[in-house]
Enzyme design. Structure first.
Site, PDB file in Angstrom:
ATOM      1  N   GLN A   1      40.518  29.491  38.419  1.00 36.02           N
ATOM      2  CA  GLN A   1      41.288  29.505  39.655  1.00 36.02           C
ATOM      3  C   GLN A   1      41.037  28.269  40.503  1.00 36.02           C
ATOM      4  O   GLN A   1      41.902  27.856  41.276  1.00 36.02           O
ATOM      5  CB  GLN A   1      40.967  30.790  40.419  1.00 36.02           C
ATOM      6  CG  GLN A   1      41.459  32.012  39.663  1.00 36.02           C
ATOM      7  CD  GLN A   1      40.708  33.282  40.008  1.00 36.02           C
ATOM      8  OE1 GLN A   1      39.648  33.256  40.631  1.00 36.02           O
ATOM      9  NE2 GLN A   1      41.235  34.414  39.596  1.00 36.02           N
TER      10      GLN A   1
ATOM     11  N   GLU B   1      35.286  32.046  50.267  1.00 41.67           N
ATOM     12  CA  GLU B   1      35.786  33.384  50.549  1.00 41.67           C
ATOM     13  C   GLU B   1      35.208  33.839  51.883  1.00 41.67           C
ATOM     14  O   GLU B   1      34.019  33.651  52.160  1.00 41.67           O
ATOM     15  CB  GLU B   1      35.393  34.377  49.459  1.00 41.67           C
ATOM     16  CG  GLU B   1      36.148  34.198  48.166  1.00 41.67           C
ATOM     17  CD  GLU B   1      35.760  35.242  47.129  1.00 41.67           C
ATOM     18  OE1 GLU B   1      34.868  36.070  47.421  1.00 41.67           O
ATOM     19  OE2 GLU B   1      36.346  35.236  46.033  1.00 41.67           O
TER      20      GLU B   1
END
Length: 606
Positions: free
Chosen positions: A212, A504
């Site tokens: 990703q 995140e």
């Protein structure tokens, strides 16, 4: 990062991964040589004295029985295969020669070739597999391991697949020659999320597959295929062609502006160990070693103190540093009751086997004085149960002194708050010195672990900020900061540069009221202070996931906040809701749109 429901795509059958071997040219760029001053260690062993690296370092010689070497490698891997929060640490060292062995790299394992060139040590196969996490081909928790300074022959008789390097954070590949193709996931493109590669030559194709996000620096290959959200290439020969961001999600910076490659161990034909410190390079592409003579300084092992687990403490290490010695920290977990203090210019600190420094008494684990040329690599800083102000502090205060000619360099620096124990800290890493270069950081407030931090962590493993930068002209390559309770990254200094950012937001916010920045929902992951007049970043990916707060409507107003100044710029930004419900309202400064329904994306700001 712990990925759940995520988007990814594959890029064709495995047969498409194989290419004819392609010759790659040597790197290019200017070089500035800076040598460490001579020291007279006390006591100084003779040059060819036997070096004791302790019980957690296995040293192999090509004259050893191959079956015996393979058995020892397999034994280490069997212990470390799924040992995510264990305390065992290992380094596997290979003297120059050819080894027909297969190295599967597990947790807390560091594979090291001891030649002056990667081609001095050759193994048949080197790989990381995605085969332990629920047996799901999921590599999103393949952390804390590395390989450096060797070549991989990868004959077809060993495996039909390319070299698999299925990793996420804290798993760098440095200074490696792969004589074939590489895939950055399982062969079936299972989940993988984040990684770092530098100073490496790949004769064939590299396929990111399900990765990703990924950062590549000063690397050469025949071709690259793939990309999901955020792939950044800096100083890479033959990078892929970027299109219109974010499709494809490729960011290319032609040259690496300034970097010194990581120091590494070598051994000569007489059995003498040394540490090679590469030169400081500016405006480079490609590797330091392929098709060129590598510049740098070689330091004999007699100038190093070799610290060992269950033997050395902060006190013994500080005493050795005070005698003018450099430091090798061998694999292990070191429980510190004091701060390790680096005060001498040009000190080299070389961690092996993801050596772990745990701050047990609420002090910083390591402080670096505001001096020239310190190099620190390969360390995991672990928070203890008493909160520390910072785990690593570089420059104890802001002095304004320039270190541009001989910067402090930090490589493969990891911080962990929680996971194995209920650790606590205010800040993971604080940088007060100017001109610091960071190369592969993962600063992690744990989102999972042995004591269930995902459901109760907000008060059990608290940590406010991941990275705080107060110095000027600090450069970061491959920066990952995750799950801290306020700003993941707070940048107060001028002239900062970031090449690849992955973050995140916290999973375990109990409710919106607990996560308010004044009247604004949440804290931006990447905050550049209002006083900053110059800053730039390339390839920034910020993600949200309400693991325990699904249904509680916890939202974030802006993933990034930065002053609107002519000298402040961001290139290629993206936000993604990993669960499809956690809201980031805007990418940067109330622009870019939300990440619900589709990814928020901004090609450039302003």
């Amino acid at each position: 990062m712990k990925c759940r429901t995520r988007q990814y795509f594959t890029l064709g059958a495995l047969s498409a991964l194989t290419l004819a071997l392609a010759a790659c040219g040597g790197g290019s760029g200017s070089t500035t040589e800076t040598s460490a001053p001579a020291v007279t260690p006390t006591p100084a062993p003779t040059a060819n004295a036997k070096v004791d690296f302790g019980p957690n370092v296995l040293i192999f010689d090509p004259g050893m029985d191959t079956a015996s070497i393979q058995s020892q490698i397999n034994n280490i891997y069997s212990q470390q295969h799924s040992n995510q929060f264990g305390t065992n640490r290992f380094a596997l060292m290979f003297k120059p020669g050819n080894y027909p062995v297969d190295i599967n790299v597990g947790f807390y394992t560091h594979v090291i070739g001891l030649g002056s060139s990667p081609d001095d040590v050759q193994v048949d196969d080197l790989h990381v597999e995605a085969d332990w996490l629920n047996m799901s081909q999921d590599a999103t928790q393949n952390f804390w391991r590395s390989a450096e300074n060797l070549s991989v022959q990868h004959p077809a008789s060993v495996t039909p697949y390319p070299v698999r390097w299925a990793v996420s954070q804290a798993a760098p590949m440095r200074r490696v020659h792969v004589k074939g193709d590489v895939i950055l996931s399982s062969p079936w493109c299972g989940y993988s999320s984040g990684g770092f590669i530098s100073d490496t030559l790949i004769d064939g194709q590299i396929n990111s597959c399900s990765q990703q996000q990924w950062f590549s620096r000063n690397t050469e290959w025949a071709s690259w295929v793939g990309g999901v959200w955020n792939m950044v290439f800096v100083g890479v020969q033959n990078p892929p062609t970027p299109g219109t961001w974010p499709s494809p999600p490729l960011t290319v910076v032609a040259q690496t502006p300034v970097v010194r490659e990581k120091p590494f161990l070598t051994i000569d034909g007489s059995g003498n160990y040394s540490v090679f410190v590469p030169a400081l390079n500016t405006n480079t592409t490609g590797t330091t070693w392929h098709g060129r003579t590598e510049a740098g300084t070689s330091l004999p092992i007699s100038q190093f103190y070799i610290a060992k687990e269950n033997v050395d403490t902060a006190q013994t290490i500080n005493a050795a540093l005070a005698r003018g010695l450099n430091l090798i920290i061998t694999p292990g977990v070191y429980h510190l009751t004091d701060t390790i203090r680096i005060t001498r210019p040009d000190t080299v600190v070389l961690g092996l086997g993801v050596a772990t420094l745990e701050a047990d008494t609420g002090l910083d684990a390591m402080d670096v004085a505001d001096v020239d040329g310190v190099k620190i690599s390969g360390l995991l800083f672990d928070a203890g149960t008493t909160s520390s102000p910072a785990l690593l502090k570089v420059g104890t205060s802001v002095t304004g002194v320039s270190h541009a000619a001989n910067p402090i360099c930090l490589y493969d620096i990891y911080a962990r708050i929680g996971g194995e124990i209920a650790g606590k800290a205010h800040t993971a890493v604080e940088i007060n010195s100017n001109n610091v270069i960071g190369d592969d950081f993962w600063l992690w407030r744990a989102d999972h672990g042995d004591i269930g931090l995902t459901t109760t962590g907000w008060t059990i493993n608290p940590a406010i900020n991941g990275l705080v930068v107060n110095g000027d002209n600090v450069t970061m390559y491959g920066l990952a900061v995750e799950h801290f309770e306020q700003y993941q990254t707070l940048w107060n200094g001028n002239g900062g540069s970031v090449y690849f950012y992955q973050s995140e937001e916290p999973y375990d916010v109990p409710n919106q009221a607990a996560w308010m920045n004044g009247s604004e929902n949440g804290y931006p992951s990447y905050k550049v202070a209002d006083s900053v007049t110059s800053h730039k970043a390339y390839g920034v990916g910020i993600y949200s996931f309400n693991f325990v707060t699904t249904g509680r409507n916890v939202a974030l107003a802006n993933a990034i906040e930065a002053p609107q100044q002519p000298g402040v710029s961001f290139t290629d930004l993206i936000t993604v809701s990993l669960d499809g419900t956690s809201l980031i309202s805007n990418v940067i400064n109330n622009t870019g749109g939300s990440n619900i329904g589709q990814n928020g994306a901004v090609a450039s700001y302003p």
